[in-house]
Design a protein around this motif. Structure first.
Motif, PDB file in Angstrom:
ATOM      1  N   LEU A   1       0.982  -1.204  -0.119  1.00 57.48           N
ATOM      2  CA  LEU A   1      -0.233   0.096  -0.367  1.00 57.48           C
ATOM      3  C   LEU A   1       1.067   1.169   0.090  1.00 57.48           C
ATOM      4  O   LEU A   1       1.969   1.365   0.185  1.00 57.48           O
ATOM      5  N   PRO A   2       0.302   2.261  -0.700  1.00 57.55           N
ATOM      6  CA  PRO A   2       0.820   3.092  -0.306  1.00 57.55           C
ATOM      7  C   PRO A   2       1.235   3.885   1.377  1.00 57.55           C
ATOM      8  O   PRO A   2       0.670   3.952   1.679  1.00 57.55           O
ATOM      9  N   ALA A   3       2.330   5.236   0.889  1.00 63.83           N
ATOM     10  CA  ALA A   3       2.491   5.264   2.567  1.00 63.83           C
ATOM     11  C   ALA A   3       1.043   6.559   2.956  1.00 63.83           C
ATOM     12  O   ALA A   3       0.934   7.316   1.872  1.00 63.83           O
ATOM     13  N   ARG A   4       1.079   6.619   4.151  1.00 62.49           N
ATOM     14  CA  ARG A   4      -0.492   6.814   4.474  1.00 62.49           C
ATOM     15  C   ARG A   4      -0.402   7.722   5.814  1.00 62.49           C
ATOM     16  O   ARG A   4      -0.036   6.792   6.374  1.00 62.49           O
ATOM     17  N   PRO A   5      -0.735   8.564   6.346  1.00 67.32           N
ATOM     18  CA  PRO A   5      -1.358   9.140   8.116  1.00 67.32           C
ATOM     19  C   PRO A   5      -2.122   8.639   8.084  1.00 67.32           C
ATOM     20  O   PRO A   5      -3.347   8.145   7.219  1.00 67.32           O
ATOM     21  N   TYR A   6      -2.028   7.785   9.268  1.00 68.68           N
ATOM     22  CA  TYR A   6      -3.590   7.131  10.213  1.00 68.68           C
ATOM     23  C   TYR A   6      -3.751   8.333  11.247  1.00 68.68           C
ATOM     24  O   TYR A   6      -2.324   8.414  12.123  1.00 68.68           O
TER      25      TYR A   6
ATOM     26  N   ALA B   1      -2.689  11.805  18.014  1.00 64.64           N
ATOM     27  CA  ALA B   1      -2.169  10.823  17.435  1.00 64.64           C
ATOM     28  C   ALA B   1      -2.406  10.973  15.798  1.00 64.64           C
ATOM     29  O   ALA B   1      -3.270  10.849  15.815  1.00 64.64           O
ATOM     30  N   CYS B   2      -0.995  10.634  15.594  1.00 64.16           N
ATOM     31  CA  CYS B   2      -1.655  10.346  14.347  1.00 64.16           C
ATOM     32  C   CYS B   2       0.620   9.295  13.864  1.00 64.16           C
ATOM     33  O   CYS B   2       1.032   9.325  14.323  1.00 64.16           O
ATOM     34  N   ARG B   3      -0.263   8.326  12.938  1.00 62.00           N
ATOM     35  CA  ARG B   3       1.197   6.938  12.672  1.00 62.00           C
ATOM     36  C   ARG B   3       1.709   7.249  11.000  1.00 62.00           C
ATOM     37  O   ARG B   3       0.230   7.211  10.102  1.00 62.00           O
ATOM     38  N   ILE B   4       2.815   7.097  11.084  1.00 61.59           N
ATOM     39  CA  ILE B   4       3.094   7.347   9.160  1.00 61.59           C
ATOM     40  C   ILE B   4       3.427   6.105   9.294  1.00 61.59           C
ATOM     41  O   ILE B   4       4.599   6.204   9.356  1.00 61.59           O
ATOM     42  N   GLY B   5       3.724   4.975   8.741  1.00 64.10           N
ATOM     43  CA  GLY B   5       4.974   4.122   8.735  1.00 64.10           C
ATOM     44  C   GLY B   5       4.268   2.992  10.231  1.00 64.10           C
ATOM     45  O   GLY B   5       3.957   2.991  10.662  1.00 64.10           O
ATOM     46  N   GLU B   6       5.985   3.233  10.433  1.00 70.78           N
ATOM     47  CA  GLU B   6       6.143   2.852  11.738  1.00 70.78           C
ATOM     48  C   GLU B   6       6.813   3.398  12.864  1.00 70.78           C
ATOM     49  O   GLU B   6       6.791   3.653  14.465  1.00 70.78           O
ATOM     50  N   TRP B   7       6.623   5.213  12.660  1.00 76.72           N
ATOM     51  CA  TRP B   7       6.132   6.191  13.456  1.00 76.72           C
ATOM     52  C   TRP B   7       4.941   6.676  13.611  1.00 76.72           C
ATOM     53  O   TRP B   7       4.590   6.393  13.199  1.00 76.72           O
ATOM     54  N   LYS B   8       4.999   6.968  15.487  1.00 71.23           N
ATOM     55  CA  LYS B   8       4.048   7.261  15.561  1.00 71.23           C
ATOM     56  C   LYS B   8       4.339   8.368  16.585  1.00 71.23           C
ATOM     57  O   LYS B   8       5.197   8.428  17.472  1.00 71.23           O
TER      58      LYS B   8
END
Length: 273
Positions: A186-191, A201-208
């Motif tokens: 999947l393309p990288a996307r923020p959660y 909070a916000c997560r992108i990839g393995e960074w949160k």
């Protein structure tokens, strides 16, 4: 209740899992001639916990384990119905949960293992849950660590049905078909992790990044963090080591993603007032 009519009061909760399962199987059998959508939300393992006489006292984990073993039986009944009706190869089955364990309930609340906190919090223990997708002949057995969520189920279902996304609305999810059927990335996307209407909070990839934190149940007010907390979930899934000072570029990237997101959000009218 069925269609707004009370059929039993008080409800015999020891029979809920069995009754729901029977209704689900009946629905599949009745709707098999055309495309259908079955949303099957079990009552358990939410407390108060119950299991039928076939499962009560049978597990090593008390009533919680009994209830989970009966859920396992229930899933088997549903999958068996799809197989017997010749629908398994053209039906996508998704099994997941709405939140992490309810820790204040002790042995009946579940466990998040090494993940921090539980239900009600935006720590990983409150938000990260198992996701299992099943479609024999289409989804090859395997494990993926790609980040997905229930918001993705809507566009995925539309894509499988050959339907277009609705016009005039913003859809937050992503079609998971390339992951499920082709094992693509999947393309990288923020959660974005919300608690109520506040973005915590916000997560992108393995960074949160955590801008605010609050235990699932207990603390009256959230704790704000300036500078925000930063964790690498691949190396620190328990969110114990704040590495914001060592990674300013990562922190800035996620903060910018949050600004872009918040600028695009159009608040809807509250349905809870």
């Amino acid at each position: 209740m069925r269609d707004g009519k009370v059929i039993e009061q008080p409800a015999e909760q020891t029979m809920l899992t069995q009754r729901y399962t029977e209704e689900a199987v009946k629905f599949i059998q009745e709707k098999k001639a055309a495309p259908f959508f079955l949303y099957f939300a079990h009552t358990f393992p939410h407390v108060p916990m119950f299991a039928s006489s076939d499962f009560k006292g049978k597990s090593r984990a008390g009533i919680y384990g009994d209830a989970v073993e009966e859920l396992d039986w229930s899933v088997g009944q549903v999958l068996g119905a799809l197989r017997s009706e010749g629908l398994a190869e053209r039906t996508l089955v998704v099994f997941s949960s709405d939140n992490g364990p309810w820790l204040i309930m002790g042995d009946q609340g579940g466990s998040a293992g090494l993940l921090r906190d539980g239900k009600g919090s935006t720590w990983e223990g409150g938000m990260r849950v198992p996701g299992i997708m099943w479609m024999p002949g289409r989804i090859r057995p395997g494990v993926s660590n790609q980040l997905a969520g229930t918001l993705d189920l809507f566009p995925t279902a539309l894509a499988l049905a050959g339907a277009a996304l609705p016009e005039g609305v913003t859809v937050d999810g992503t079609n998971l078909a390339p992951v499920l059927f082709e094992k693509k990335e999947l393309p990288a996307r923020p959660y974005f992790y919300y608690r109520g209407v506040q973005l915590f909070a916000c997560r992108i990839g393995e960074w949160k990044v955590h801008f605010k934190t609050q235990t699932g149940y207990g603390a009256a007010q959230p704790e704000s963090h300036d500078p925000p907390l930063l964790f690498h979930l691949g190396r620190d899934p328990s969110e114990k080591r704040n590495v914001a000072a060592e990674n300013p570029a990562v922190l800035a990237e996620i903060q910018q993603a949050v600004k872009t997101h918040e600028a695009s959000v159009v608040p809807g009218e509250s349905q809870l007032k």
